[in-house]
Design a protein around this motif. Sequence first.
Motif, short mmCIF file in Angstrom:
data_model
loop_
_atom_site.label_atom_id
_atom_site.label_comp_id
_atom_site.label_asym_id
_atom_site.label_seq_id
_atom_site.Cartn_x
_atom_site.Cartn_y
_atom_site.Cartn_z
N SER A 3 0.81 -1.20 0.00
CA SER A 3 0.00 0.00 0.00
C SER A 3 0.86 1.27 0.00
O SER A 3 0.41 2.31 -0.46
CB SER A 3 -0.93 -0.02 1.21
OG SER A 3 -0.22 -0.44 2.33
N ASP A 4 2.10 1.17 0.54
CA ASP A 4 2.97 2.34 0.55
C ASP A 4 3.25 2.85 -0.85
O ASP A 4 3.01 4.01 -1.17
CB ASP A 4 4.33 1.98 1.18
CG ASP A 4 4.21 1.97 2.68
OD1 ASP A 4 3.63 2.93 3.20
OD2 ASP A 4 4.67 1.00 3.29
N SER A 5 3.75 1.93 -1.68
CA SER A 5 4.13 2.33 -3.02
C SER A 5 2.90 2.70 -3.82
O SER A 5 2.94 3.57 -4.69
CB SER A 5 4.92 1.22 -3.69
OG SER A 5 4.30 0.00 -3.44
N ASN A 6 1.79 2.04 -3.51
CA ASN A 6 0.54 2.36 -4.15
C ASN A 6 0.18 3.83 -3.91
O ASN A 6 -0.13 4.58 -4.82
CB ASN A 6 -0.54 1.46 -3.57
CG ASN A 6 -1.76 1.42 -4.45
OD1 ASN A 6 -1.74 1.98 -5.54
ND2 ASN A 6 -2.81 0.79 -3.98
N VAL A 9 2.40 6.15 -5.82
CA VAL A 9 2.01 6.29 -7.22
C VAL A 9 0.86 7.29 -7.33
O VAL A 9 0.86 8.20 -8.16
CB VAL A 9 1.59 4.92 -7.81
CG1 VAL A 9 0.90 5.11 -9.14
CG2 VAL A 9 2.81 4.04 -7.95
N ARG A 13 0.96 11.21 -9.22
CA ARG A 13 0.20 11.52 -10.43
C ARG A 13 -0.36 12.95 -10.45
O ARG A 13 -0.17 13.66 -11.42
CB ARG A 13 -0.91 10.49 -10.63
CG ARG A 13 -1.16 10.23 -12.10
CD ARG A 13 -2.10 9.07 -12.28
NE ARG A 13 -1.49 7.82 -11.91
CZ ARG A 13 -2.10 6.86 -11.25
NH1 ARG A 13 -3.34 7.03 -10.84
NH2 ARG A 13 -1.51 5.73 -10.97
N PHE A 27 -10.30 12.10 -2.63
CA PHE A 27 -10.20 10.67 -2.86
C PHE A 27 -9.53 9.97 -1.67
O PHE A 27 -10.01 8.96 -1.16
CB PHE A 27 -9.39 10.42 -4.14
CG PHE A 27 -9.33 8.97 -4.51
CD1 PHE A 27 -8.12 8.32 -4.52
CD2 PHE A 27 -10.48 8.28 -4.85
CE1 PHE A 27 -8.06 6.98 -4.86
CE2 PHE A 27 -10.43 6.95 -5.18
CZ PHE A 27 -9.22 6.29 -5.19
N ARG A 31 -10.98 7.30 0.74
CA ARG A 31 -10.39 5.99 0.86
C ARG A 31 -10.36 5.52 2.31
O ARG A 31 -10.71 4.39 2.62
CB ARG A 31 -8.97 5.99 0.30
CG ARG A 31 -8.38 4.61 0.29
CD ARG A 31 -7.04 4.60 -0.35
NE ARG A 31 -6.06 5.21 0.52
CZ ARG A 31 -4.76 4.96 0.45
NH1 ARG A 31 -4.32 4.13 -0.46
NH2 ARG A 31 -3.91 5.55 1.25
N ILE A 34 -13.86 4.63 3.36
CA ILE A 34 -14.27 3.34 2.82
C ILE A 34 -13.59 2.21 3.58
O ILE A 34 -14.22 1.23 3.97
CB ILE A 34 -13.93 3.25 1.32
CG1 ILE A 34 -14.73 4.29 0.55
CG2 ILE A 34 -14.23 1.86 0.79
CD1 ILE A 34 -14.30 4.40 -0.89
N ALA A 35 -12.29 2.38 3.83
CA ALA A 35 -11.53 1.34 4.53
C ALA A 35 -12.12 1.10 5.91
O ALA A 35 -12.27 -0.04 6.35
CB ALA A 35 -10.06 1.75 4.65
N THR A 310 7.66 -13.11 8.51
CA THR A 310 7.21 -12.17 7.50
C THR A 310 8.41 -11.40 6.95
O THR A 310 8.52 -11.18 5.75
CB THR A 310 6.21 -11.17 8.10
OG1 THR A 310 5.29 -11.91 8.89
CG2 THR A 310 5.47 -10.43 7.03
N MET A 313 10.44 -13.55 4.60
CA MET A 313 9.84 -13.80 3.29
C MET A 313 9.80 -12.53 2.45
O MET A 313 9.69 -12.61 1.23
CB MET A 313 8.41 -14.34 3.45
CG MET A 313 8.29 -15.37 4.52
SD MET A 313 7.73 -17.00 4.08
CE MET A 313 6.50 -16.78 2.89
#
Lengths: 314, 303
Positions: A3-6, A9, A13, A27, A31, A34-35, A310, A313
Amino acid sequence: MASDSNAAVLAARPAAARPGNSAMKRFARRRSTIAFLMTLPLITVIGGLVVWPAGYAMYLATLNRRQTAFIGLENFDILLESETFRTVIWQSCFFAITAVLLKALVGFWLAHMLHHIPAKGQRMWRGMLLVPWVIPPALSPLGWWWMFDPSYSSINYLINAIGFPSVPWLGEPWWARVSVIIVNVWYGAPFFMIMYLAALKSVPDQLYEAAAIDGATGWQGLRHITLPMMQNIISITVLFSLIVTFANYDIVRVLTNGGPRDLTQVFASYAFQVGVLSGNIPRGAAVSLFMFPLLAVIAFFVLRGVNKRTKEMA
Amino acid sequence: MSAAARPSGRPSEIMPGLGRRIGSLRGERRWALWTAYISLIIAAVVMLAPPLYMLLTSIKTSAEIADLSGNPWLVRVPTWENYAAIIGNPMFRGFFYNSIILTVSVVVITMVISVLAAFALARMKFFGSQVLATGVFLTYLVPDTLLFIPLYQIVGGLGLLNSIWGLVLVYPTLTVPFCTWIMIGYFASIPKELDEAALIDGANWMQMLTKIFIPVALPGIIAATIFAFTVSWAAFVYPTAFITRPDEMPLTIGVVSQLIRGDTFAWGQLMAGALLAALPPVVVYAFLMDYYIAGLTAGATKG
């Protein structure tokens, strides 16, 4: 985290296209709303059905039998002074530790054996060996109970056939304890087997090849490659199973119902007997709360293990 | 899920030039294979003996069960009378019906709650999301035997004791934490490029969830559904505590408490009932074994 890189991005923009800036802000605000709405049912379940009852149990445990007066820690005092409850503590620990160790050993052994046979046969064996885990653990002990039956025992039939005397499975305290452990190991070992098999398959073969070139024996390979590589999954499964076994109810209830003479009672079955069957809800709550400190300690270590894994991996 | 078959790189196959050691390696290998098969055969016999014996008992006549002279592991006159009797018993059919209603409701509730929450936790970073994800895992570690007494009071206060709807209310404590946990793992493994593409195309969050995440993570959803199904079908502590009226009992407690009565047990019927009650999870397992195992191992290898 994804979600960080999301978010990065998304943030990058509008810098290129200016007019979108305030829309982006809205937005982002939307978000999180909504979450929150999406997680609300989860929060309700965790809060209303786990956290609140856990707190309520602590409150209940400080009341008297009729739930009319606050009596502090008296319920805990009375329990600790009772001979029966001290046996329950001892039996719960003995049962959980022995059963988990045996499950882990049997599971580890079977996983190893399964890993060694050709891959195309593994599926069939795995399918057969997991059957005990699939049958609801309230129902399979009925079959064991019947197999342990004092006069019709089919296990004793086999034991007699090879020339040994009959075993009083559920009648004599020590044999009853052994029986409960046997059934628990029978039920839980396949789970360990599956977990360890998955872990074994994730150990790179090159490590063993390198060790074989260096002249390592199978035992050395196990000790210096397999065990270190599986360390984390072993500790997670053992700790997790310790919780589940420590809190076990169904197998004890169906097989011995705590008998003979309350000697196979564990925390859960005793809490049930005191709280629900004898109607002393506060004291039953106190019995089950005795599980809490131990579970908290184990949970701490499980969480640490999972976090470590975690990171590995990632 | 690296459980896929992989060519086994054994030292003796990889390096045929090892010279004299090769004979001993091959011997060692054959010996290891024998040990493996013998262990597996013994294990399979032990693991399958109890269900097999339940099956044998269930197809014996009462007279044969009571007869002490013969070998109990053999059936002389196979009969379906126990199955006919148990299926003809309206109480037993009632247990089955209750179990189905209960399990279906719990599975639906669980999947809705956990898919929504897992999507939010895996993709939308918000205040407290990290704490909540840890909280989900911790709740998974709280056993039902710690909660059943306060829940007994709470469910009693709501007037839902002796009703399967009381069970529908509390069963999510058994299923939701684990299902959410493994769904977080599955959703987090979906490449971000997919949701970026969807966002550029103007999809909103709900469309992203239903058009991308659910289809892509379908194996995870199946695994979580199977988990929720088996857990609610097998749950025992809550129904034992909350239900005392036979007509509201699900199968587990119904078989254990109502079919065992008095001193003379109808063992054949009891075993037939227990096997029929265990059938649905076993059938699911037989057909969806890979998903079942994926769900089991995902809890520890994904997180």
